[in-house]
Design an enzyme around this catalytic site. Sequence first.
Site, mmCIF file in Angstrom:
data_model
loop_
_atom_site.group_PDB
_atom_site.id
_atom_site.type_symbol
_atom_site.label_atom_id
_atom_site.label_comp_id
_atom_site.label_asym_id
_atom_site.label_seq_id
_atom_site.Cartn_x
_atom_site.Cartn_y
_atom_site.Cartn_z
ATOM 1 C CE LYS A 85 8.989 -13.220 -13.222
ATOM 2 N NZ LYS A 85 9.835 -12.725 -14.284
ATOM 3 C CG ASP A 145 -7.255 -4.854 5.938
ATOM 4 O OD1 ASP A 145 -6.909 -4.815 7.134
ATOM 5 O OD2 ASP A 145 -7.706 -3.872 5.323
ATOM 6 C CG PHE A 187 -2.539 5.733 13.394
ATOM 7 C CD1 PHE A 187 -1.900 5.420 14.583
ATOM 8 C CD2 PHE A 187 -2.295 6.960 12.801
ATOM 9 C CE1 PHE A 187 -1.025 6.319 15.180
ATOM 10 C CE2 PHE A 187 -1.427 7.870 13.378
ATOM 11 C CZ PHE A 187 -0.787 7.551 14.564
ATOM 12 C CE LYS A 236 -8.907 -2.402 13.798
ATOM 13 N NZ LYS A 236 -7.876 -2.943 12.939
ATOM 14 N N PRO A 250 -3.722 -11.472 10.455
ATOM 15 C CG PRO A 250 -1.762 -11.810 11.665
ATOM 16 C CD PRO A 250 -2.368 -12.000 10.302
ATOM 17 C CG ASN A 274 -0.219 -0.053 2.518
ATOM 18 O OD1 ASN A 274 0.488 0.876 2.864
ATOM 19 N ND2 ASN A 274 -0.371 -1.154 3.246
HETATM 20 O O1 C5P Z 1 -8.856 -2.009 10.396
HETATM 21 P P1 C5P Z 1 -7.909 -0.918 10.012
HETATM 22 O O2 C5P Z 1 -6.808 -1.390 9.126
HETATM 23 O O3 C5P Z 1 -8.528 0.332 9.514
HETATM 24 O O4 C5P Z 1 -7.284 -0.513 11.443
HETATM 25 C C1 C5P Z 1 -6.286 0.373 11.565
HETATM 26 C C2 C5P Z 1 -5.527 0.151 12.837
HETATM 27 O O5 C5P Z 1 -5.344 -1.218 13.124
HETATM 28 C C3 C5P Z 1 -4.141 0.726 12.724
HETATM 29 O O6 C5P Z 1 -3.738 1.145 13.997
HETATM 30 C C4 C5P Z 1 -3.339 -0.463 12.228
HETATM 31 O O7 C5P Z 1 -1.973 -0.334 12.535
HETATM 32 C C5 C5P Z 1 -3.998 -1.592 12.973
HETATM 33 N N1 C5P Z 1 -3.989 -2.869 12.258
HETATM 34 C C6 C5P Z 1 -3.237 -3.923 12.738
HETATM 35 N N2 C5P Z 1 -3.268 -5.138 12.106
HETATM 36 C C7 C5P Z 1 -4.007 -5.314 11.007
HETATM 37 C C8 C5P Z 1 -4.782 -4.255 10.494
HETATM 38 C C9 C5P Z 1 -4.740 -3.045 11.142
HETATM 39 O O8 C5P Z 1 -2.524 -3.740 13.740
HETATM 40 N N3 C5P Z 1 -4.010 -6.476 10.401
#
Ligand code: C5P
Length: 396
Positions: free
Chosen positions: A285, A275, A321, A339, A302, A207
């Site tokens: 490859k 995600d 965040f 969360k 996770p 990303n």
């Molecule tokens: O669900 P989302 O990606 O919007 O959530 C953002 C927050 O969750 C951020 O603090 C990000 O660092 C954390 N996060 C995480 N592990 C993931 C997805 C997001 O720690 N797999």
Amino acid sequence: MTGKTILLVIGGGIAAFKTLDLIRRLRERGHRVVPVLTKAATEFVTPLSVSALAGEKVYQDLFDLNDEAEMGHIELSRAADLVVVAPATADLMAKMANGHANDLASTMLMATDKRVLIAPSMNVRMWEHAATQRNLATLTKDGILTSGPNEGDMACGEFGFGRMAEPMEILAAAESALNDGPLKGRHVLVTSGPTHEPIDPVRYIANRSSGAQGAAIAQALLAQGAKVTFVSGPADVAAPMGVDLVPVQTAAEMLDAVNAVKDVDVGIFAAAVADWRVASASDQKIKKDGNGLPVLDFAENPDILATVCASKSRPKLVIGFAAETQNVVENATAKRKRKGCDWIVANDVSPETGIMGGAENDVVLISANGAEDWPRMGKGQVAERLAMKIAEELGG
Ligand code: C5P
């Protein structure tokens, strides 16, 4: 941290008015501020207002016989724990770099045996001038610390680098120089950057996170005296000097790295974690072999933040965040609950905001007390403000 004495040299620049606020903030933190005004400074702020805010006598003239009898310039420069020069004008920097001692301020700057922190402030052309940059290099080599300057609009109507750092930034730099910030003894874990999820050995899903905000947060925490463990994906921005860096590539590696960090007081999860990962990444490859398009199967990664929040060793303060492109406050408020973290720093990362990969951020801090809208500011300033808020929360 309380009870430090700061000798504050105020130079003759328009930013001297911001130094009045700096005096107030230093005193709020329990420091004593002994002000020294250059002759030019008195054109911008009056000795009376400086003295009233500092609650101290203002020193101005090298050859004041009364002052010398009470406390000589050498003694004055040694009685401080730190010398701060704000604003440090082009002229003051030139004097310092060349060892001039023709007024009280420059003489004390030569005579002191303490660390010196300067907050440069001048027109952008003056800042960029080869002479100023040469002087800055000399001062840095001499061990002089700097805070700023920042980029922005200037009193003279131009735009660029040269604006004096904000009082809170100078305060943070001063406390860091005193090596005794409010987060001294605290251990903060920061995740930062994107993750790279492999498709095969040469391709990956990623990303646009640059890691700039996470790095700025780590820097601000260091400046407040914290020990920082920095678990970072492959970011564009380098990790700040002084952190314990744990480089990772994937979300799974990031979770393992986070789980391995012990005795954390504060967890800040600024990483843009993917995600999903490719469920069965190929170890060779993937070839264009004429048998049609490859199909990628995804698996969910996770959630590191949620995992830490639900764990037995949950840090006292956990900050997540939320990068959103719509309904920022609603989504982030729901996310905080889902969360299980204490605060969420939410921002709108729609391409038109220029935030992702940019120098500025426009955030809303969501906590149990509701949403606190911060004005748009540099990522460094967001970091300073967050670090200060953390210090307050922990009772630093
Ligand atoms: O669900 P989302 O990606 O919007 O959530 C953002 C927050 O969750 C951020 O603090 C990000 O660092 C954390 N996060 C995480 N592990 C993931 C997805 C997001 O720690 N797999």
